[in-house]
Scaffold this motif. Structure first.
Motif, PDB file in Angstrom:
ATOM      1  N   LEU A   1       0.840  -1.202   0.000  1.00 17.29           N
ATOM      2  CA  LEU A   1       0.000   0.000   0.000  1.00 17.29           C
ATOM      3  C   LEU A   1       0.872   1.248   0.000  1.00 17.29           C
ATOM      4  N   GLY A   2       0.480   2.217  -0.839  1.00 17.99           N
ATOM      5  CA  GLY A   2       1.150   3.516  -0.803  1.00 17.99           C
ATOM      6  C   GLY A   2       0.312   4.451   0.066  1.00 17.99           C
ATOM      7  N   ASN A   3      -0.264   5.469  -0.580  1.00 17.71           N
ATOM      8  CA  ASN A   3      -1.115   6.398   0.176  1.00 17.71           C
ATOM      9  C   ASN A   3      -2.592   6.053   0.039  1.00 17.71           C
ATOM     10  N   GLY A   4      -2.909   4.936  -0.599  1.00 18.12           N
ATOM     11  CA  GLY A   4      -4.317   4.534  -0.710  1.00 18.12           C
ATOM     12  C   GLY A   4      -5.156   5.525  -1.498  1.00 18.12           C
ATOM     13  N   SER A   5      -4.543   6.209  -2.472  1.00 16.23           N
ATOM     14  CA  SER A   5      -5.298   7.243  -3.199  1.00 16.23           C
ATOM     15  C   SER A   5      -5.881   6.745  -4.514  1.00 16.23           C
ATOM     16  N   ASN A   6      -5.709   5.440  -4.754  1.00 18.48           N
ATOM     17  CA  ASN A   6      -6.326   4.876  -5.963  1.00 18.48           C
ATOM     18  C   ASN A   6      -6.977   3.540  -5.619  1.00 18.48           C
TER      19      ASN A   6
ATOM     20  N   SER B   1     -12.258  10.878  -2.134  1.00 17.86           N
ATOM     21  CA  SER B   1     -12.448  10.160  -3.399  1.00 17.86           C
ATOM     22  C   SER B   1     -11.161   9.400  -3.698  1.00 17.86           C
ATOM     23  N   ALA B   2     -11.149   8.737  -4.836  1.00 21.85           N
ATOM     24  CA  ALA B   2      -9.893   8.115  -5.287  1.00 21.85           C
ATOM     25  C   ALA B   2      -9.510   8.685  -6.646  1.00 21.85           C
TER      26      ALA B   2
ATOM     27  N   MET C   1       1.424   2.658 -11.498  1.00 17.87           N
ATOM     28  CA  MET C   1       0.240   3.076 -12.271  1.00 17.87           C
ATOM     29  C   MET C   1       0.634   3.931 -13.474  1.00 17.87           C
TER      30      MET C   1
ATOM     31  N   ARG D   1      -1.645   4.039 -17.504  1.00 17.62           N
ATOM     32  CA  ARG D   1      -1.964   3.480 -16.178  1.00 17.62           C
ATOM     33  C   ARG D   1      -1.521   2.025 -16.033  1.00 17.62           C
TER      34      ARG D   1
ATOM     35  N   ILE E   1      -0.755  15.191  -7.494  1.00 17.58           N
ATOM     36  CA  ILE E   1      -1.273  13.810  -7.460  1.00 17.58           C
ATOM     37  C   ILE E   1      -0.996  13.268  -6.052  1.00 17.58           C
TER      38      ILE E   1
HETATM   39  C1  FAD Z   1      -7.981  13.866  -5.522  1.00 24.31           C
HETATM   40  C2  FAD Z   1      -7.201  12.885  -6.351  1.00 24.31           C
HETATM   41  C3  FAD Z   1      -6.614  13.288  -7.525  1.00 24.31           C
HETATM   42  C4  FAD Z   1      -5.873  12.374  -8.301  1.00 24.31           C
HETATM   43  N1  FAD Z   1      -5.307  12.813  -9.457  1.00 24.31           N
HETATM   44  C5  FAD Z   1      -4.600  11.941 -10.200  1.00 24.31           C
HETATM   45  C6  FAD Z   1      -3.971  12.388 -11.415  1.00 24.31           C
HETATM   46  O1  FAD Z   1      -4.026  13.542 -11.790  1.00 24.31           O
HETATM   47  N2  FAD Z   1      -3.289  11.467 -12.139  1.00 24.31           N
HETATM   48  C7  FAD Z   1      -3.159  10.168 -11.741  1.00 24.31           C
HETATM   49  O2  FAD Z   1      -2.501   9.379 -12.439  1.00 24.31           O
HETATM   50  N3  FAD Z   1      -3.757   9.724 -10.614  1.00 24.31           N
HETATM   51  C8  FAD Z   1      -4.461  10.579  -9.830  1.00 24.31           C
HETATM   52  N4  FAD Z   1      -5.038  10.133  -8.688  1.00 24.31           N
HETATM   53  C9  FAD Z   1      -4.960   8.709  -8.325  1.00 24.31           C
HETATM   54  C10 FAD Z   1      -3.748   8.318  -7.452  1.00 24.31           C
HETATM   55  O3  FAD Z   1      -3.283   9.416  -6.676  1.00 24.31           O
HETATM   56  C11 FAD Z   1      -2.606   7.737  -8.283  1.00 24.31           C
HETATM   57  O4  FAD Z   1      -3.014   6.584  -8.990  1.00 24.31           O
HETATM   58  C12 FAD Z   1      -1.377   7.400  -7.433  1.00 24.31           C
HETATM   59  O5  FAD Z   1      -0.310   7.054  -8.286  1.00 24.31           O
HETATM   60  C13 FAD Z   1      -1.627   6.223  -6.474  1.00 24.31           C
HETATM   61  O6  FAD Z   1      -0.553   6.170  -5.557  1.00 24.31           O
HETATM   62  P1  FAD Z   1      -0.748   5.596  -4.090  1.00 24.31           P
HETATM   63  O7  FAD Z   1       0.564   5.622  -3.417  1.00 24.31           O
HETATM   64  O8  FAD Z   1      -1.842   6.289  -3.370  1.00 24.31           O
HETATM   65  O9  FAD Z   1      -1.165   4.097  -4.419  1.00 24.31           O
HETATM   66  P2  FAD Z   1      -2.219   3.174  -3.671  1.00 24.31           P
HETATM   67  O10 FAD Z   1      -3.603   3.709  -3.875  1.00 24.31           O
HETATM   68  O11 FAD Z   1      -1.778   2.947  -2.271  1.00 24.31           O
HETATM   69  O12 FAD Z   1      -2.066   1.835  -4.511  1.00 24.31           O
HETATM   70  C14 FAD Z   1      -2.477   1.792  -5.875  1.00 24.31           C
HETATM   71  C15 FAD Z   1      -1.900   0.520  -6.512  1.00 24.31           C
HETATM   72  O13 FAD Z   1      -0.473   0.645  -6.550  1.00 24.31           O
HETATM   73  C16 FAD Z   1       0.126  -0.452  -5.853  1.00 24.31           C
HETATM   74  N5  FAD Z   1       1.323   0.042  -5.150  1.00 24.31           N
HETATM   75  C17 FAD Z   1       1.428   1.073  -4.291  1.00 24.31           C
HETATM   76  N6  FAD Z   1       2.709   1.219  -3.877  1.00 24.31           N
HETATM   77  C18 FAD Z   1       3.409   0.234  -4.493  1.00 24.31           C
HETATM   78  C19 FAD Z   1       4.789  -0.168  -4.484  1.00 24.31           C
HETATM   79  N7  FAD Z   1       5.698   0.454  -3.744  1.00 24.31           N
HETATM   80  N8  FAD Z   1       5.156  -1.240  -5.241  1.00 24.31           N
HETATM   81  C20 FAD Z   1       4.245  -1.908  -5.976  1.00 24.31           C
HETATM   82  N9  FAD Z   1       2.935  -1.583  -6.031  1.00 24.31           N
HETATM   83  C21 FAD Z   1       2.524  -0.521  -5.301  1.00 24.31           C
HETATM   84  C22 FAD Z   1      -0.929  -0.951  -4.867  1.00 24.31           C
HETATM   85  O14 FAD Z   1      -0.682  -2.301  -4.514  1.00 24.31           O
HETATM   86  C23 FAD Z   1      -2.198  -0.747  -5.689  1.00 24.31           C
HETATM   87  O15 FAD Z   1      -2.392  -1.799  -6.585  1.00 24.31           O
HETATM   88  C24 FAD Z   1      -5.761  11.030  -7.886  1.00 24.31           C
HETATM   89  C25 FAD Z   1      -6.353  10.621  -6.679  1.00 24.31           C
HETATM   90  C26 FAD Z   1      -7.062  11.546  -5.907  1.00 24.31           C
HETATM   91  C27 FAD Z   1      -7.667  11.093  -4.610  1.00 24.31           C
END
Ligand code: FAD
Length: 303
Positions: free
Chosen positions: A65-70, A223-224, A138, A176, A128
């Protein structure tokens, strides 16, 4: 959950970094999700490697898990082990025109480091709300930029448990997606390659993009981000809006009135509310436009 697994992991990390029955709603930007059996906060790459080995040996599921934003986590949570990178594995280092950072570093933090070092090319990612690891997997992107444009290399834990440095050219990063995602590797660290730039210009670009986000996206609600991927030749948000679904509500979930590409949690939404709303959106858009919307959001747990 096996007592032996809990004991082994507690011995490795200590009591403070092994949480049981941890509500995932605390760790997702959707603020949704039931409890994870075990929630781990490793501090080092070696600990991640060891956690993976213990989980495999004990035949336990694990999820990075990263920041759980997707992420949409089911209401019943996750039966297994969550390995969180965010916070503890978040070092950022500027090395001439490059930035080396650990998987749990926030993109906003990396963008700030780039700005402070007058490095340009990462402005697109400043807003992001994810970690570097999540963004690499992603191939996150915004406003014409994508991780693949700036990534030089990633250090991963591969499916054999080996730590490997992979140059960006070998990661097949597409819309993605990436080899890392397909092969289920864990990102441990990555190097971003940038260029020297004008600090005022970098600041202005970041300010402008932040303003655009604030005015267009429903950042005031959990949201995500974009719920669906962009279908070839269309924009998901526009299709949803043109299907008459702006503001469509199901339980606590809603198609945002501000940006129809976002499903928001208006308060107390369950994963089920979001899932059923997404299905309704997909069905309606398909019936009207013959376009299949594919979720961009990842699902975790039983749905
Ligand atoms: C308000 C808002 C705006 C956003 N805008 C954008 C945007 O403009 N563009 C965009 O692309 N996305 C956007 N997002 C979506 C999100 O922020 C991205 O997809 C981001 O890259 C997800 O990162 P995370 O650390 O939160 O991943 P998580 O949500 O924690 O995980 C997402 C996926 O990545 C995997 N993962 C996480 N960390 C690792 C790691 N270290 N190694 C292997 N796998 C891993 C997880 O297992 C899961 O499958 C937005 C989200 C929000 C809430």
């Amino acid at each position: 959950m096996k007592q032996r697994l809990i004991e082994e992991l507690t011995e490795l990390l200590g009591n403070d970094r092994v949480l049981t029955n941890e509500p995932m709603s605390r760790h997702t930007t959707f603020r949704i999700g039931g409890p994870a059996d075990l929630f781990l906060l490793p501090n080092t790459v070696e600990e991640i490697k060891k956690i993976r080995e213990i989980c495999i040996q004990e035949q336990e599921s694990y999820f990075i898990l990263g920041n759980g934003s997707n992420l949409l986590v089911s209401d019943s949570g996750f039966r297994g082990v969550i390995i969180q990178t965010y916070r503890n594995l978040a070092q950022i280092q500027v090395e001439e025109d490059c930035i080396r950072a650990q998987a749990g570093a926030l993109l906003s933090g990396i963008a700030q480091a780039a700005k402070a070092a007058s490095l340009t090319g990462f402005e697109f990612a400043a807003g992001i709300p994810g970690t570097l690891g999540g963004a690499v997997v992603m191939n996150a992107g915004a406003y014409g930029g994508e991780m693949k444009d700036v990534l030089k290399e990633a250090t991963v834990l591969d499916s054999e448990g080996q730590i490997r440095r992979i140059p960006a050219g070998k990661l097949a990063m597409g819309y993605r997606t990436s080899v890392i995602k397909e092969a289920g590797y864990m990102v441990l660290e990555a190097v971003i390659s940038l260029k020297k730039g004008d600090p005022d210009q970098i600041r202005e670009t970041m300010k402008d993009l932040t303003q655009r986000r604030i005015s267009k996206q429903p950042l005031e609600y959990p949201s995500a981000g974009s719920t669906f991927k962009r279908p070839e030749g269309y924009f998901a948000g526009k299709l949803i809006m043109d299907s008459g679904l702006r503001g469509y509500t199901h339980g606590g979930a809603q198609v945002s009135e501000k940006h129809c590409g976002f499903v928001i949690n208006t308060g107390g939404a369950t994963a089920r509310d979001v899932c059923e709303l997404m299905e309704h959106v997909q069905k309606t858009v398909y019936e009207k436009y013959n376009v299949k919307l594919e979720p961009e959001v990842k699902f975790l747990g039983d749905f």
